[in-house]
Design a protein around this motif. Structure first.
Motif, PDB file in Angstrom:
ATOM      1  N   GLY A 136      31.043  38.164  33.869  1.00 10.10           N
ATOM      2  CA  GLY A 136      30.711  38.587  35.234  1.00 10.10           C
ATOM      3  C   GLY A 136      31.595  37.971  36.313  1.00 10.10           C
ATOM      4  O   GLY A 136      31.373  38.212  37.499  1.00 10.10           O
ATOM      5  N   VAL A 137      32.596  37.168  35.905  1.00  8.92           N
ATOM      6  CA  VAL A 137      33.505  36.565  36.898  1.00  8.92           C
ATOM      7  C   VAL A 137      34.695  37.508  37.078  1.00  8.92           C
ATOM      8  O   VAL A 137      35.381  37.840  36.108  1.00  8.92           O
ATOM      9  N   SER A 138      34.921  37.956  38.324  1.00 12.15           N
ATOM     10  CA  SER A 138      35.967  38.960  38.562  1.00 12.15           C
ATOM     11  C   SER A 138      37.321  38.291  38.834  1.00 12.15           C
ATOM     12  O   SER A 138      37.407  37.073  39.023  1.00 12.15           O
ATOM     13  N   ALA A 139      38.363  39.128  38.871  1.00 12.79           N
ATOM     14  CA  ALA A 139      39.702  38.630  39.185  1.00 12.79           C
ATOM     15  C   ALA A 139      39.730  38.056  40.606  1.00 12.79           C
ATOM     16  O   ALA A 139      40.400  37.054  40.878  1.00 12.79           O
ATOM     17  N   ASP A 140      38.967  38.667  41.529  1.00 15.16           N
ATOM     18  CA  ASP A 140      38.904  38.163  42.909  1.00 15.16           C
ATOM     19  C   ASP A 140      38.261  36.784  42.951  1.00 15.16           C
ATOM     20  O   ASP A 140      38.683  35.902  43.704  1.00 15.16           O
ATOM     21  N   ASP A 141      37.198  36.594  42.137  1.00 10.53           N
ATOM     22  CA  ASP A 141      36.529  35.284  42.078  1.00 10.53           C
ATOM     23  C   ASP A 141      37.529  34.224  41.610  1.00 10.53           C
ATOM     24  O   ASP A 141      37.597  33.120  42.152  1.00 10.53           O
ATOM     25  N   GLU A 142      38.293  34.603  40.577  1.00 11.89           N
ATOM     26  CA  GLU A 142      39.249  33.652  40.003  1.00 11.89           C
ATOM     27  C   GLU A 142      40.308  33.285  41.044  1.00 11.89           C
ATOM     28  O   GLU A 142      40.670  32.123  41.196  1.00 11.89           O
ATOM     29  N   GLU A 143      40.757  34.306  41.778  1.00 14.61           N
ATOM     30  CA  GLU A 143      41.781  34.073  42.803  1.00 14.61           C
ATOM     31  C   GLU A 143      41.255  33.124  43.896  1.00 14.61           C
ATOM     32  O   GLU A 143      41.945  32.213  44.320  1.00 14.61           O
ATOM     33  N   LEU A 144      40.007  33.373  44.309  1.00 14.69           N
ATOM     34  CA  LEU A 144      39.409  32.509  45.340  1.00 14.69           C
ATOM     35  C   LEU A 144      39.280  31.074  44.821  1.00 14.69           C
ATOM     36  O   LEU A 144      39.623  30.100  45.516  1.00 14.69           O
ATOM     37  N   PHE A 145      38.805  30.945  43.590  1.00 20.34           N
ATOM     38  CA  PHE A 145      38.666  29.616  42.982  1.00 20.34           C
ATOM     39  C   PHE A 145      40.035  28.905  42.945  1.00 20.34           C
ATOM     40  O   PHE A 145      40.155  27.739  43.331  1.00 20.34           O
ATOM     41  N   LEU A 146      41.074  29.629  42.501  1.00 24.82           N
ATOM     42  CA  LEU A 146      42.393  28.999  42.380  1.00 24.82           C
ATOM     43  C   LEU A 146      42.945  28.597  43.747  1.00 24.82           C
ATOM     44  O   LEU A 146      43.544  27.534  43.892  1.00 24.82           O
ATOM     45  N   SER A 147      42.711  29.437  44.760  1.00 21.78           N
ATOM     46  CA  SER A 147      43.246  29.082  46.084  1.00 21.78           C
ATOM     47  C   SER A 147      42.479  27.896  46.663  1.00 21.78           C
ATOM     48  O   SER A 147      43.068  27.016  47.292  1.00 21.78           O
ATOM     49  N   LEU A 148      41.164  27.833  46.403  1.00 24.13           N
ATOM     50  CA  LEU A 148      40.373  26.684  46.898  1.00 24.13           C
ATOM     51  C   LEU A 148      40.820  25.375  46.253  1.00 24.13           C
ATOM     52  O   LEU A 148      40.817  24.319  46.877  1.00 24.13           O
ATOM     53  N   MET A 149      41.160  25.436  44.962  1.00 18.70           N
ATOM     54  CA  MET A 149      41.473  24.217  44.204  1.00 18.70           C
ATOM     55  C   MET A 149      42.962  23.872  44.190  1.00 18.70           C
ATOM     56  O   MET A 149      43.370  22.890  43.581  1.00 18.70           O
ATOM     57  N   LYS A 150      43.782  24.686  44.884  1.00 19.77           N
ATOM     58  CA  LYS A 150      45.234  24.470  44.860  1.00 19.77           C
ATOM     59  C   LYS A 150      45.634  23.035  45.248  1.00 19.77           C
ATOM     60  O   LYS A 150      46.465  22.427  44.582  1.00 19.77           O
ATOM     61  N   PRO A 151      45.028  22.458  46.290  1.00 20.61           N
ATOM     62  CA  PRO A 151      45.472  21.110  46.674  1.00 20.61           C
ATOM     63  C   PRO A 151      45.133  20.032  45.639  1.00 20.61           C
ATOM     64  O   PRO A 151      45.528  18.872  45.807  1.00 20.61           O
TER      65      PRO A 151
END
Ligand SMILES: NC(=O)c1ccc[n+]([C@@H]2O[C@H](COP(=O)([O-])OP(=O)(O)OC[C@H]3O[C@@H](n4cnc5c(N)ncnc54)[C@H](OP(=O)(O)O)[C@@H]3O)[C@@H](O)[C@H]2O)c1
Length: 268
Positions: A136-151
């Motif tokens: 149930g985790v979408s590509a958009d969710d993954e993108e948001l997660f990755l951008s939040l955790m980038k730092p």
């Protein structure tokens, strides 16, 4: 709606809340914890909002659970009714060592879950976050997660069955490295150096060697060979390390950590 909310802001949850605040600004991050002083520090330093676990569950797009695996059942029970009432899309991010994404999802009424295994160097942008996506985790969710955790440093996607293995290395690894730094510091003191100098030399040697290997992409075995001149002092030290089983000790340490991670997750 907050971009990210954190329930449990101790060592790891607090570190990742600060990472998210660095990425999207503190006003987009909602935090909750039993301990008010932990939240006050995040509010003061990063401008994070403070709320209750129920508010985090109701008002965050990504809901990070930063509580110990032993109390996950209770924390999930507390927020499950709130999540089940939500009509919009949200994702839970679990960092609980050893707990599968499916187990966390079941505790939360089949909520979509990203399972992660972060490490403490994320606080200075040099961390590793291992992750896998549950149902149930979408590509958009993954993108948001990755951008939040980038730092935080590096985010690496793994098949779920490899997360515990990676966790023994990267999640537990900072403790193993610190123990080696302590040992090298004592060794310097034993040779006659003052403690503070020995410690800063050890730390810089670990950091510098890791950076050299990362930047040049050279195999650590080659880098080690380059320091060992024939019949020199370094090869004497390397021989002592090998004779005393330093390599085997590290292999046993990671294996023991892996075994324990699997054990802690059993039945979850
Ligand atoms: N520490 C690491 O290096 C590391 C690395 C990788 C992954 N992790 C994972 O990160 C998670 C947290 O570990 P940690 O070391 O950060 O633990 P921690 O420092 O003890 O922080 C957890 C915090 O959550 C609070 N808490 C517990 N239940 C809560 C609830 N229902 N609502 C609100 N707050 C609650 C705790 O308060 P009380 O103690 O007062 O209940 C505590 O302040 C674990 O799942 C662990 O496996 C940790």
């Amino acid at each position: 709606m907050y971009k990210a909310g954190f329930i449990g802001c101790g060592n790891m949850g607090g570190t990742l809340a600060a990472v998210a605040a660095r990425s999207v600004g503190g006003s987009a991050v909602l935090t909750a914890d039993h301990n008010a002083p932990k939240l006050a520090a995040l509010e003061k330093e990063w401008g994070c909002a403070v709320g209750t676990p129920a508010q985090v569950a109701a008002e965050s797009r990504l809901i990070f659970l930063g509580v110990k695996p032993q109390v996950m059942d209770r924390a999930c029970e507390e927020i499950r009714p709130v999540l089940m009432k939500r009509k919009d899309h949200f994702v839970v991010v679990s960092m609980a060592a050893g707990m599968s994404s499916a187990a966390v999802s079941t505790l939360l009424g089949d909520a979509p879950v990203i399972r992660i295994m972060p490490n403490t160097p994320a606080a200075v942008g040099e961390g590793v976050i291992l992750y896998c996506k549950g149902l149930g985790v979408s590509a958009d969710d993954e993108e948001l997660f990755l951008s939040l955790m980038k730092p935080a440093g590096i985010c690496a996607k793994l098949p779920e069955e490899k997360i515990d293995m990676g966790s023994a290395l990267t999640g537990c690894g900072p403790a193993f490295v610190c123990l080696l730094v302590e040992a090298m510091t004592d060794a310097g003191v034993r040779c006659g150096l003052p403690h503070d100098l020995a410690q800063s030399f050890s730390l810089q040697t670990f950091a510098g060697t890791a950076k050299l290997a990362l930047k040049t992409q050279r195999d650590p075995a080659q880098l080690r060979a380059a320091v060992c001149s024939p019949a020199g002092s370094t090869i004497e030290g390397v021989a002592a390390l090998e004779a005393l089983g330093a390599r085997h000790a590290m292999m046993e340490a990671v294996q023991a950590a892996y075994r324990r991670t699997v054990e802690l997750g059993k039945g979850k």
